[in-house]
Design a protein around this motif. Sequence first.
Motif, mmCIF file in Angstrom:
data_model
loop_
_atom_site.group_PDB
_atom_site.id
_atom_site.type_symbol
_atom_site.label_atom_id
_atom_site.label_comp_id
_atom_site.label_asym_id
_atom_site.label_seq_id
_atom_site.Cartn_x
_atom_site.Cartn_y
_atom_site.Cartn_z
ATOM 1 N N ASN A 182 18.318 -28.556 -27.869
ATOM 2 C CA ASN A 182 19.413 -29.452 -27.502
ATOM 3 C C ASN A 182 19.581 -30.572 -28.520
ATOM 4 O O ASN A 182 18.623 -31.010 -29.157
ATOM 5 N N VAL A 183 20.816 -31.052 -28.601
ATOM 6 C CA VAL A 183 21.147 -32.176 -29.480
ATOM 7 C C VAL A 183 21.703 -33.300 -28.616
ATOM 8 O O VAL A 183 22.526 -33.071 -27.723
ATOM 9 N N TYR A 184 21.236 -34.519 -28.869
ATOM 10 C CA TYR A 184 21.687 -35.695 -28.149
ATOM 11 C C TYR A 184 22.111 -36.763 -29.151
ATOM 12 O O TYR A 184 21.693 -36.745 -30.306
ATOM 13 N N CYS A 185 22.936 -37.689 -28.699
ATOM 14 C CA CYS A 185 23.282 -38.836 -29.532
ATOM 15 C C CYS A 185 23.212 -40.101 -28.674
ATOM 16 O O CYS A 185 23.318 -40.036 -27.442
ATOM 17 N N THR A 186 23.025 -41.225 -29.310
ATOM 18 C CA THR A 186 22.859 -42.485 -28.589
ATOM 19 C C THR A 186 24.199 -43.031 -28.112
ATOM 20 O O THR A 186 25.253 -42.662 -28.620
ATOM 21 N N THR A 187 24.137 -43.916 -27.130
ATOM 22 C CA THR A 187 25.320 -44.608 -26.621
ATOM 23 C C THR A 187 25.141 -46.110 -26.883
ATOM 24 O O THR A 187 24.028 -46.560 -27.192
ATOM 25 N N PRO A 188 26.205 -46.894 -26.738
ATOM 26 C CA PRO A 188 26.066 -48.350 -26.937
ATOM 27 C C PRO A 188 25.049 -49.013 -26.005
ATOM 28 O O PRO A 188 24.572 -50.116 -26.290
ATOM 29 N N LYS A 189 24.692 -48.337 -24.899
ATOM 30 C CA LYS A 189 23.745 -48.926 -23.951
ATOM 31 C C LYS A 189 22.318 -48.934 -24.473
ATOM 32 O O LYS A 189 21.443 -49.558 -23.862
ATOM 33 N N LEU A 190 22.055 -48.249 -25.583
ATOM 34 C CA LEU A 190 20.694 -48.216 -26.112
ATOM 35 C C LEU A 190 20.191 -49.617 -26.450
ATOM 36 O O LEU A 190 18.990 -49.893 -26.358
ATOM 37 N N LYS A 191 21.092 -50.511 -26.816
ATOM 38 C CA LYS A 191 20.676 -51.874 -27.164
ATOM 39 C C LYS A 191 20.024 -52.588 -25.980
ATOM 40 O O LYS A 191 19.240 -53.526 -26.164
ATOM 41 N N LEU A 192 20.324 -52.138 -24.755
ATOM 42 C CA LEU A 192 19.717 -52.755 -23.566
ATOM 43 C C LEU A 192 18.212 -52.541 -23.547
ATOM 44 O O LEU A 192 17.478 -53.333 -22.952
ATOM 45 N N VAL A 217 12.866 -55.604 -18.135
ATOM 46 C CA VAL A 217 12.680 -54.794 -16.920
ATOM 47 C C VAL A 217 12.942 -53.331 -17.235
ATOM 48 O O VAL A 217 12.187 -52.438 -16.814
ATOM 49 N N LEU A 218 14.015 -53.064 -17.978
ATOM 50 C CA LEU A 218 14.331 -51.692 -18.383
ATOM 51 C C LEU A 218 13.231 -51.136 -19.286
ATOM 52 O O LEU A 218 12.882 -49.953 -19.188
ATOM 53 N N GLN A 219 12.658 -51.967 -20.144
ATOM 54 C CA GLN A 219 11.570 -51.526 -21.027
ATOM 55 C C GLN A 219 10.368 -51.055 -20.208
ATOM 56 O O GLN A 219 9.822 -49.973 -20.446
ATOM 57 N N ARG A 220 9.949 -51.866 -19.233
ATOM 58 C CA ARG A 220 8.788 -51.496 -18.415
ATOM 59 C C ARG A 220 9.061 -50.216 -17.619
ATOM 60 O O ARG A 220 8.196 -49.342 -17.518
ATOM 61 N N LYS A 221 10.256 -50.141 -17.087
ATOM 62 C CA LYS A 221 10.636 -48.947 -16.334
ATOM 63 C C LYS A 221 10.597 -47.714 -17.225
ATOM 64 O O LYS A 221 10.102 -46.647 -16.825
ATOM 65 N N CYS A 222 11.091 -47.861 -18.433
ATOM 66 C CA CYS A 222 11.127 -46.755 -19.382
ATOM 67 C C CYS A 222 9.722 -46.307 -19.767
ATOM 68 O O CYS A 222 9.410 -45.108 -19.759
ATOM 69 N N ASN A 274 4.126 -47.320 -26.947
ATOM 70 C CA ASN A 274 4.685 -48.524 -27.552
ATOM 71 C C ASN A 274 6.200 -48.457 -27.470
ATOM 72 O O ASN A 274 6.802 -47.439 -27.790
ATOM 73 N N ILE A 275 6.851 -49.549 -27.034
ATOM 74 C CA ILE A 275 8.304 -49.546 -26.900
ATOM 75 C C ILE A 275 8.978 -49.307 -28.245
ATOM 76 O O ILE A 275 10.066 -48.727 -28.324
ATOM 77 N N ARG A 276 8.326 -49.721 -29.320
ATOM 78 C CA ARG A 276 8.878 -49.495 -30.658
ATOM 79 C C ARG A 276 8.980 -47.998 -30.949
ATOM 80 O O ARG A 276 9.988 -47.523 -31.490
ATOM 81 N N ASP A 277 7.952 -47.224 -30.572
ATOM 82 C CA ASP A 277 7.972 -45.775 -30.805
ATOM 83 C C ASP A 277 9.041 -45.099 -29.947
ATOM 84 O O ASP A 277 9.736 -44.182 -30.401
ATOM 85 N N VAL A 278 9.156 -45.564 -28.706
ATOM 86 C CA VAL A 278 10.181 -45.001 -27.812
ATOM 87 C C VAL A 278 11.576 -45.262 -28.383
ATOM 88 O O VAL A 278 12.421 -44.355 -28.437
ATOM 89 N N PHE A 279 11.816 -46.490 -28.824
ATOM 90 C CA PHE A 279 13.133 -46.834 -29.361
ATOM 91 C C PHE A 279 13.425 -46.033 -30.639
ATOM 92 O O PHE A 279 14.556 -45.585 -30.848
ATOM 93 N N ARG A 280 12.417 -45.843 -31.486
ATOM 94 C CA ARG A 280 12.608 -45.079 -32.730
ATOM 95 C C ARG A 280 13.026 -43.649 -32.415
ATOM 96 O O ARG A 280 13.891 -43.074 -33.095
ATOM 97 N N MET A 281 12.416 -43.051 -31.402
ATOM 98 C CA MET A 281 12.774 -41.674 -31.051
ATOM 99 C C MET A 281 14.201 -41.598 -30.523
ATOM 100 O O MET A 281 14.950 -40.670 -30.853
ATOM 101 N N TYR A 282 14.572 -42.570 -29.672
ATOM 102 C CA TYR A 282 15.956 -42.589 -29.189
ATOM 103 C C TYR A 282 16.932 -42.786 -30.354
ATOM 104 O O TYR A 282 17.956 -42.101 -30.442
ATOM 105 N N ALA A 283 16.631 -43.736 -31.226
ATOM 106 C CA ALA A 283 17.536 -44.043 -32.333
ATOM 107 C C ALA A 283 17.692 -42.866 -33.293
ATOM 108 O O ALA A 283 18.710 -42.749 -33.982
ATOM 109 N N ALA A 284 16.687 -41.987 -33.348
ATOM 110 C CA ALA A 284 16.744 -40.833 -34.253
ATOM 111 C C ALA A 284 17.559 -39.678 -33.676
ATOM 112 O O ALA A 284 17.756 -38.659 -34.357
ATOM 113 N N MET A 285 18.009 -39.806 -32.439
ATOM 114 C CA MET A 285 18.819 -38.745 -31.828
ATOM 115 C C MET A 285 20.239 -38.847 -32.357
ATOM 116 O O MET A 285 21.017 -39.723 -31.976
#
Length: 397
Positions: free
Chosen positions: A262-272, A278-283, A296-307
């Motif tokens: 599958n291929v995914y792309c980010t939305t403007p909501k990723l900045k949240l 609260v969203l970070q802890r939930k994630c 690490n939230i940094r690793d999670v964000f990097r993976m999302y941003a690479a989509m």
Amino acid sequence: MFVNKQIKCFTMGEDNIPAADNAYKQECPIRCIFLCEFHPTAGPIISCQVPENFISKELFDSVSVYIITKPELLRSTITVTLTDYKILGCPVRIDDKKYARNAFYFNLCFVCDSSARTVHYEPLVTKLSDYLMALEMESNFLSTGSAPSQLVPLLKQVLEDLNTKGECALIGGPTATHLKVVHVRSAPPPVADHQVPIFLKHLPTQEWDLTTQQVAPFINGFNHIARIAALADVENNLVKACVQNLVYYGAVALVPLFQYGNVYCTTPKLKLLVQNQVLQRKCLHYVANSSRQLPNIRDVFRMYAAMTRGTTIRDLCVRFNPACLNINERKLVQFGILEELIRRVNKYPVYVGDNHELQKSFSGGASLDEICCVAGINVQQLEDQLERDHNVVILWK
């Protein structure tokens, strides 16, 4: 129906309003409640309203023919939409020789903004009309000269309680009634075979019907509808109806089928994810491979941003090795879809050759997931077939 320049439309309730017209309507508080009646000499009049003078005499006169109606519309929920307001009522007639003209006509009406959605107030208008009719038949509550002084406190209570608490208890007099606003949700769209249900919250199992009890154990966020039907040994359409019902009550959401291709792309909501702790802890709790150590939230964000378009989940796993980062890539995608941080980029095959049968199958209207689910093959097999056919063009959207 046009009566004068102020009136935009006239409807019997809101159920007959097309969905497209209803989509923009928002729920809003009740602006006014008034009681009107048919006076034997003056005709239709407003005998009591809260707040006072909210509906002018000129405005009421222009629509009174729809408020005090013909016999055919009695005991029907009627909605009159004006330029600024929407009036919702239920006209009533009480037949008795003690009244002038042998009948007493009245209508208890709610007034909301013209753009408001009022379908959830319809049962309340009917129930309150029944309550007032019972009081009138018991003690001439409405038809006596002192009716306004008795009715104003009652209507004030109803207006305030429904707007602030969503419910109101009327216990005075010989009868009692309880009013409660029940918000009517819009019907969810039909469920497709290739869609994947996931629980958002768990309802008490004693409230489930037998089909839901049989289907629920196989709803895990990764099984699609057709697979759930096979695993639960339940007819496909029954599973769809069951899941659609759970979606209606907000217990289940539908997500795309997870596959490593599958291929995914980010939305403007990723900045949240950066801004909202609260969203970070939930994630982090959701996507972690182990509850003993959060990623690490940094690793999670990097993976999302690479989509990005053209990058599959398989590519991301090779690049980041999420297991070493304590990230469950399946849960990562699931959380991103549910929180709208990412969205699925689907492939739609279009056949441009002369084979009319293939043109029907590959028209660009069905994604690979849908086609594979119907054909009973996996996506990789179908993609291999399509790559060998130069008359097929793949659209990404």
